[in-house]
Design a protein around this motif. Structure first.
Motif, short mmCIF file in Angstrom:
data_model
loop_
_atom_site.label_atom_id
_atom_site.label_comp_id
_atom_site.label_asym_id
_atom_site.label_seq_id
_atom_site.Cartn_x
_atom_site.Cartn_y
_atom_site.Cartn_z
N ASP A 1 28.42 36.55 41.59
CA ASP A 1 29.12 35.28 41.42
C ASP A 1 30.58 35.44 41.81
OD1 ASP A 1 30.28 32.93 40.60
OD2 ASP A 1 29.58 33.04 38.53
N PRO A 2 31.04 34.79 42.88
CA PRO A 2 32.44 34.95 43.29
C PRO A 2 33.44 34.48 42.25
CG PRO A 2 31.38 33.17 44.52
CD PRO A 2 30.29 33.89 43.77
N ASP A 3 32.98 33.68 41.27
CA ASP A 3 33.87 33.23 40.20
C ASP A 3 33.75 34.09 38.95
OD1 ASP A 3 34.86 31.03 41.70
OD2 ASP A 3 33.02 29.91 41.24
N ILE B 1 31.96 44.10 44.30
CA ILE B 1 32.40 44.68 45.57
C ILE B 1 31.82 46.09 45.66
CG2 ILE B 1 34.38 45.29 47.01
CD1 ILE B 1 34.21 42.30 46.26
N ARG C 1 29.49 42.31 49.28
CA ARG C 1 29.93 41.50 48.14
C ARG C 1 28.72 40.76 47.59
NH1 ARG C 1 35.92 39.02 48.10
NH2 ARG C 1 36.16 38.96 45.82
N ARG C 2 28.54 40.84 46.28
CA ARG C 2 27.35 40.32 45.64
C ARG C 2 27.73 39.53 44.39
NH1 ARG C 2 24.64 46.37 45.41
NH2 ARG C 2 24.75 46.79 47.65
N ASP D 1 31.53 39.30 40.10
CA ASP D 1 31.91 39.34 41.52
C ASP D 1 31.96 40.81 41.90
OD1 ASP D 1 32.92 38.91 44.05
OD2 ASP D 1 34.97 38.50 43.36
N PRO E 1 35.60 40.48 38.24
CA PRO E 1 35.46 41.41 39.37
C PRO E 1 35.00 42.80 38.95
CG PRO E 1 37.77 41.12 38.81
CD PRO E 1 37.00 40.16 37.95
N HIS F 1 31.22 42.93 55.02
CA HIS F 1 32.57 42.39 55.18
C HIS F 1 33.51 43.53 55.53
CE1 HIS F 1 31.32 38.60 53.16
NE2 HIS F 1 30.59 39.41 52.42
#
Length: 294
Positions: free
Chosen positions: A22-24, A52, A19-20, A50, A27, A6
């Protein structure tokens, strides 16, 4: 197989990142060192976070937005890169974790903007440069370990790094982690990051600025003044040391406690300098411990 790449505009950079997880989830930002790249974290598994993983300035596909921007490698620049990345991605108080250059960025954001992060995992402890004290000679054994920095103080070193980017990096991997049996394939996966057009300029500036040999980017002058006070870090922190690190040998817990007022834990790992790639499960465990609700 690597994660999709990205890009985001953050401060003076177009930052390339993976980016790896769980996006929820909570962070996390993982920050690599020199001379490594995001592949250091391939086996640092945090499925509930989440995650980065950016390429630092001068590495891989990360690029400067403006040709006129100083190709600085100073510590304040790395700190601002991380801070603006947090803003650009809208991350809510991430755990920041890194080693070497990346650990420096993480330490400085935690020190200067503690409200912006939830916690800190730092390999090598208080990874902040005391530039004012950098002209004081140390024991010859310590000085010898810094040959790769002194080499870049002269133009011969600049030409050497330009010509032998991969060879220079591979030698450092071997010297800093002499018992880590990395494979040719592992090194080859990272080596293209050194082909970035800004890599040499950023690296040379870093190893000259930290000794006061060149000026920094004026845009970061106020931040450098704040760093010069060597502020203590107050956010919850886990310090990791590689037991066999030949660059930054382990220190006693008491030495770390002087720099971290909220030292959650201090862990000495069966690793050398590249802690996340050599001890990925332990690195992931430290990050996960700080992601849990307090």
């Amino acid at each position: 197989m690597t994660d999709p790449l990205h890009h985001v505009r953050a401060g003076v950079l177009d930052v390339a990142y993976e980016r790896r997880g769980d996006p929820d989830g909570p962070p996390v930002v993982l920050l690599h060192g020199f001379p490594y790249d995001v592949r250091s974290f391939d086996r640092v598994t945090l499925p509930e976070a989440d995650v980065i993983v950016p390429y630092l300035r001068g590495y891989g596909p990360t690029r400067f937005l403006d040709a006129g921007t100083v190709r600085s490698g100073q510590q304040a620049a790395l700190a601002h890169d991380l801070l603006t990345l947090i803003d650009a991605l809208g991350l809510d108080r991430p755990v920041v974790a890194g080693y070497d250059w990346g650990g420096r960025a993480a330490c400085l954001v935690a020190a200067l903007w503690p409200d912006r992060v939830r916690g800190l995992v730092t390999a090598n402890g208080y990874n902040v440069q005391d530039i004012a004290g950098s002209d004081a000679p140390t024991h010859p054994a310590s000085e010898r370990r810094l040959w790769y920095q002194y080499y870049l103080h002269g133009e011969r070193g600049v030409r050497g790094l330009t010509r032998y980017r991969a060879e220079y990096a591979r030698l450092l991997w071997s010297e800093w982690s002499p018992t880590w049996s990395f494979t040719d394939a592992e090194f080859a996966a990272t080596a293209p990051s050194f082909d970035n057009a800004d890599y040499v300029d950023v690296v040379v500036h870093s190893y000259r600025h930290r000794f006061g040999l060149v000026d920094g980017d004026p845009a970061y002058a106020a931040t450098e003044d704040a760093i010069a006070k060597l502020p203590r870090i107050d956010v919850p922190t886990i310090v990791l040391d590689g037991e066999h690190d030949t660059v930054r040998p382990p220190q006693p817990r008491s030495a770390h406690e002087r720099k971290f007022s909220s030292l959650v834990d201090y862990r000495v790992l069966d690793a050398e300098h590249n802690v996340p790639q050599e001890a990925p499960e332990e690195f992931a465990r430290a990050v996960a411990d700080l992601c849990r609700p307090s």
